[in-house]
Design a protein around this motif. Structure first.
Motif, short mmCIF file in Angstrom:
data_model
loop_
_atom_site.label_atom_id
_atom_site.label_comp_id
_atom_site.label_asym_id
_atom_site.label_seq_id
_atom_site.Cartn_x
_atom_site.Cartn_y
_atom_site.Cartn_z
N UNK A 1 8.46 9.40 -6.62
CA UNK A 1 7.24 8.98 -7.32
C UNK A 1 6.59 10.18 -7.99
N UNK A 2 5.84 9.88 -9.04
CA UNK A 2 5.10 10.94 -9.75
C UNK A 2 3.85 11.29 -8.94
N UNK A 3 3.26 12.46 -9.27
CA UNK A 3 2.12 12.90 -8.45
C UNK A 3 0.89 12.00 -8.51
N UNK B 1 0.54 8.82 -8.44
CA UNK B 1 0.71 7.46 -7.94
C UNK B 1 -0.42 7.10 -6.98
N UNK B 2 -0.96 5.88 -7.11
CA UNK B 2 -1.95 5.45 -6.13
C UNK B 2 -1.49 4.25 -5.32
N UNK B 3 -0.68 3.37 -5.95
CA UNK B 3 -0.31 2.16 -5.23
C UNK B 3 1.18 1.90 -5.36
N UNK B 4 1.78 1.43 -4.28
CA UNK B 4 3.15 0.94 -4.32
C UNK B 4 3.10 -0.52 -3.90
N UNK B 5 3.62 -1.40 -4.79
CA UNK B 5 3.52 -2.82 -4.53
C UNK B 5 4.89 -3.40 -4.24
N UNK C 1 1.60 -9.09 -5.82
CA UNK C 1 2.31 -8.24 -4.88
C UNK C 1 1.37 -7.51 -3.93
N UNK C 2 1.70 -7.54 -2.61
CA UNK C 2 0.90 -6.77 -1.67
C UNK C 2 1.22 -5.28 -1.77
N UNK C 3 0.26 -4.44 -1.43
CA UNK C 3 0.50 -3.01 -1.42
C UNK C 3 1.13 -2.62 -0.09
N UNK C 4 1.92 -1.56 -0.11
CA UNK C 4 2.44 -1.05 1.16
C UNK C 4 1.72 0.27 1.45
N UNK C 5 1.36 0.50 2.71
CA UNK C 5 0.61 1.72 3.03
C UNK C 5 1.48 2.96 2.98
N UNK D 1 6.08 4.17 2.75
CA UNK D 1 7.35 3.66 2.24
C UNK D 1 8.35 3.29 3.34
N UNK E 1 2.43 2.14 -9.19
CA UNK E 1 1.38 2.23 -10.21
C UNK E 1 0.60 3.52 -10.10
N UNK F 1 -2.39 15.21 -6.06
CA UNK F 1 -1.04 14.64 -5.94
C UNK F 1 -0.43 14.80 -4.56
N UNK G 1 -0.38 5.51 0.58
CA UNK G 1 -0.83 4.93 -0.67
C UNK G 1 -2.03 4.03 -0.44
N UNK H 1 -4.17 0.91 -0.20
CA UNK H 1 -3.90 -0.47 0.18
C UNK H 1 -5.04 -1.33 -0.36
#
Lengths: 467, 386
Positions: free
Chosen positions: A338-340, A342-346, A353-357, A359, A373, B14, B22, B24
């Protein structure tokens, strides 16, 4: 409003209300599907469908081979789970699902060599289906094999597919709609599958039509996927009972109720009781149809699915053929990380889509994409008072008084919320999307539905105790 | 030092993102660009041409009233926020500015003159304080705040609220008439004399006409007197074009029906205002006025006269489309608009007041919760019939 008029003039299928979010499919829509061979341990959750959870049928530390059944349950609404690679089962544990639930899971360590056949991608995208005659399959047998293959709806709801395909004399089916809309922004997994393997999808549709005794099959695709429309049109040539219809790029076109309204003009009674079968329709996702064909014709269980890893926050977006159970972290690492910013991964697209806290979450049967995202891509809400502008109401595809429900939930008045038909909500998120006051309406409603479910469960438990 | 420490962690970290995981949050993760303040800004923007027309017709008075009312609204909002212990964020959402502008536009220009300036400010304060703040702020008020402020002024200062001065283009003629009456030259008129010049609004004329025609019918012995008076009013009534552009006596921002219509349509096209309320309102007015005119053309002016006079067009697009006081539902908005239209025409035709937009809006505001309940939409597909 102007967009809807334009779509109508073009003769596209539309439903009333809904929204037009940005497509953002450019990241991955032209990238061919690639096979992902997992290196690290996989995590196979025992809950990958709606219905009864599976129980392991293998022992800890047992060696399993690719495609072997490792978990099953006897309940009618369920689907077995298969080993998605060859390897060694670990000790049963608990894992976090993308939805936020913690469920029992089996770790699966891929074998050092030959964990997956070398031709897994070619086999998955095999386009040589000539000579397969769906009419030669017995409907009962189709349903049975679909169950044994562990096929569930891959559009996200993960409803066991065989249950939908069973014939029931009380609720005859006349049409099967193949859902190729993929109306979520960003996601391109279904799109790529339609472009790269249209033939098995068509066979899968024919099998579904045959299984549930329908007269015709309709493949519905949104207008923003012209190559998929062309590929599917070519693939159905010579099959008069099948048709491809082009839908407007409108959200949530991929929702069953909206799709049936757009394509056939029929209104499915409201949830939770109303189902597509009440208007003689079964809706099947294109990826699910692909799995049906592989399961029934080739005897291949559901082990892999296409996942698009996309968004402005991933270094190298792509569409991957992924064994179910692969960890997000591994797959994203394969995409360059991921790029620096990034705030959310869905898990899924940005509308539902739910977010994951973190990976350490596995890809399940229902995950069609991972959207990563950045700060700039995501919406930032500052909740302010509702000024009753009515946008949430006039954009709700299910005609609900969204703000009323949300406010009832805010005041913990669940009875009032139910009076406003809270349980009919499909959580598509149109209301939150349009709200100028930044009220997370969909979140309130989701919370309210959970509360109602919890209260009902508690009551049931108490009644059990008492009686 | 302590300030720097209390600043929340910056978003641009970052490495920290990766470490802490991330964000939530609940779906959806996208939103369109409309925000409350953006919508209010568009409404203000749509009212700027009306303000320009007001300045053209009533010169400084339009600016003065707008400034006073907006100042009154913002002041009341600030005090209410303070009293509730809220942040002053609501000052920036623009809703108080919109209320102030609508109130100012619905006041007579004479209110800006010398000794009356405080009235407009008071109106603004009352609009927000009694119209909005007491109910709990934006979104919770039952009545349109601007109309509450106007109703307050109407009760407290009935004379000032009925003193209509001629528009700037009408002024030379009015001065000449007054000078002729007094038997002096125009230049010899004093400031007090000029300030005291009033004119009749088109709706006042319509009301008087109706009254005289009715009297002529009921009192045959004095028929000729009333007939002559009715004819005199008919001759003095402005033509359609003058009404449409707003070169007539009236409230500073409402006289120009044409500009209100254009700006209102722009709001509808932009998706800020729902078309339903204004459409239903105008349709009912046209039908009602058309019927009345058809029954007695000598007594009741036609639909176009009603559409272009008073606050109707402004009210249809800028007041009846106010989100808070109107129903949420589509059919509810149709009923709301139709109700306003009907009440306006009833008041104009049979009421003691020549104009009825304010009362019509306030009454329909009160009915909104009922209308909303009655028009509650059925969910898509309806309940499953078993």
């Amino acid at each position: 409003m102007i967009q809807v008029l334009r779509d109508r003039l073009k003769g596209l299928k539309v439903f009333s209300r809904g929204i037009h979010p940005p497509h953002r499919k450019k990241y991955s829509e032209s990238l061919p599907i690639r096979a992902y061979i997992p290196k690290g341990e996989l995590m196979i959750p025992m809950v990958q469908h709606i219905g009864a959870p599976c129980e392991p049928v293998v022992k800890a530390r047992e060696e399993v081979v690719f495609g072997q059944k490792i978990a099953d349950v006897g309940a009618p609404v369920s689907a077995p789970i298969h080993a998605t690679v060859s390897g060694k089962i670990g000790v049963g544990t608990v894992c976090l699902l993308p939805s936020g639930r913690r469920v029992p899971a089996l770790p699966l360590k891929p074998a050092e060599s030959e964990a997956l056949p070398a031709n897994v991608l070619e086999d998955f995208l095999d386009r040589d289906w000539d000579g397969v005659d769906p009419a030669g399959y017995d409907p009962e047998a189709i349903v049975q094999t679909v169950r044994e293959a562990g096929v569930v709806g891959q559009g996200g709801a993960t409803f066991p597919t065989h249950f939908k395909l069973r014939r029931n004399p009380k609720t005859p089916i006349d049409t099967v709609i193949l859902n190729g809309c993929e109306c979520e922004p960003y996601l391109t997994a279904d799109h790529r599958l339609m472009v790269e393997a249209p033939e098995p999808i068509v066979i899968g549709l024919q099998l579904a039509v045959r299984a549930c005794g329908a007269e015709r099959g309709i493949i519905a695709i949104e207008e923003n996927k012209p190559d998929a429309i062309e590929a599917m049109r070519k693939a159905i040539a010579g099959r008069p009972e099948l048709d491809v219809v082009v839908c407007a790029t409108q959200y949530p076109m991929g929702g069953e109720r909206q799709l049936i309204a757009a394509v056939l003009g029929r209104e499915v009674p409201s949830a939770p009781l109303g189902l597509p079968l009440h208007v003689r329709v079964v809706v099947v996702n294109v990826a699910t149809a692909h799995s049906i064909a592989r399961g029934v014709v080739k005897g291949k269980p559901f082990t892999h699915r296409v996942v698009s890893v996309t968004g402005g926050g991933v270094v190298e977006p792509g569409n991957w053929l992924v064994p179910v159970g692969t960890m997000f972290s591994e797959l994203i690492a394969a995409c360059g990380g991921v790029k620096p910013d990034v705030v959310k991964v869905l898990a899924g697209g940005p509308m539902m889509g739910p977010t994951v806290p973190h990976l350490d979450v596995p890809v399940t049967k229902g995950v069609g994409g991972i959207t990563i995202m950045t700060e700039a891509e995501t919406a930032h809400w500052q909740e302010s008072p509702c000024m009753r502008c009515g946008r949430c109401v006039s954009n709700c595809p299910l005609y609900l008084s969204t703000t009323k429900i949300a406010h009832a939930v805010m005041h913990r008045d669940y009875e009032l919320a139910e009076k406003y038909h809270m349980s009919a909500c499909c959580e598509c998120g149109c209301c939150s999307y349009v709200c100028p006051a930044g009220i997370p309406l969909a979140q309130y409603i989701r919370a309210g539905k959970n509360q109602v479910r919890m209260i009902a469960a508690q009551k049931k438990a108490q009644d059990k105790k008492a009686g | 030092m302590s300030e720097a420490q209390s600043v929340p962690p910056s978003k641009a970290e970052p490495a920290a993102v990766q470490e802490r995981g991330f964000l939530v949050s609940s779906a959806p993760h996208l939103a369109d660009r409309a925000t409350t303040s953006r919508i209010m800004f568009e409404v203000v923007l749509a009212m700027v041409p009306l303000l320009a027309a007001g300045i053209y017709f009533f010169r400084f008075a339009a600016v003065a009233l707008t400034v006073l009312c907006v100042a009154g609204c913002l002041a009341a909002e600030a005090v209410a926020n303070r009293m509730r212990g809220w942040s002053q964020a609501s000052l920036r959402d623009g809703s108080a500015v919109v209320t102030g502008m609508i109130l100012a536009f619905s006041l007579p220009a004479s209110m800006a003159s010398g000794s009356r300036f405080y009235m407009a400010f008071m109106g603004g304060v009352v609009a927000i304080a009694l119209g909005k703040a007491v109910f709990g702020g934006l979104g919770n008020n039952l009545f349109n705040p601007a109309m509450v402020g106007r109703a307050f002024l109407m009760i407290c200062f009935p004379a000032a609220m009925a003193a209509w001065i001629p528009t700037a283009p009408m002024m030379p003629e009015a001065k000449a008439t007054l000078a002729a009456e007094k038997g002096v030259s125009v230049d010899a008129l004093g400031r007090e004399d000029v300030d005291a010049i009033t004119t009749a609004t088109p709706l006042y004329q319509a009301a008087k006409l109706s009254e005289y025609v009715a009297k002529a019918e009921s009192e045959p012995e004095k028929q000729d007197v009333f007939r002559a008076q009715a004819q005199k009013i008919r001759d003095a009534m402005p033509g359609l074009w003058r009404l449409a552009i707003g070169n007539v006596g009236g409230c500073v921002g409402e006289t120009s029906a044409l500009i209100a219509l254009i700006c209102g349509l722009w709001l509808v096209v932009r998706g800020v205002a729902d078309w339903r309320s204004p459409a239903a309102l105008l349709a009912v007015v046209v039908v009602f006025a058309g019927l009345a005119h058809w029954i007695n053309p000598g007594r009741f002016p036609g639909p176009l006269y009603h559409l272009t006079s008073g606050a109707l067009m402004f009210g249809a697009f800028f007041i009846a489309t106010d989100y808070v006081g109107a129903p949420l539902t589509a059919s509810g908005r149709l009923i709301f608009g139709a109700g306003v239209g009907l009440l306006v025409m009833l008041i104009r035709t049979f009421g003691a007041y020549p104009e009825g937009v304010m009362f019509a809006i306030l009454i329909m505001n009160a009915l909104t919760p009922l209308i909303e309940r009655a028009t509650h939409p059925k969910p898509f597909g309806g309940q499953l019939q078993t």
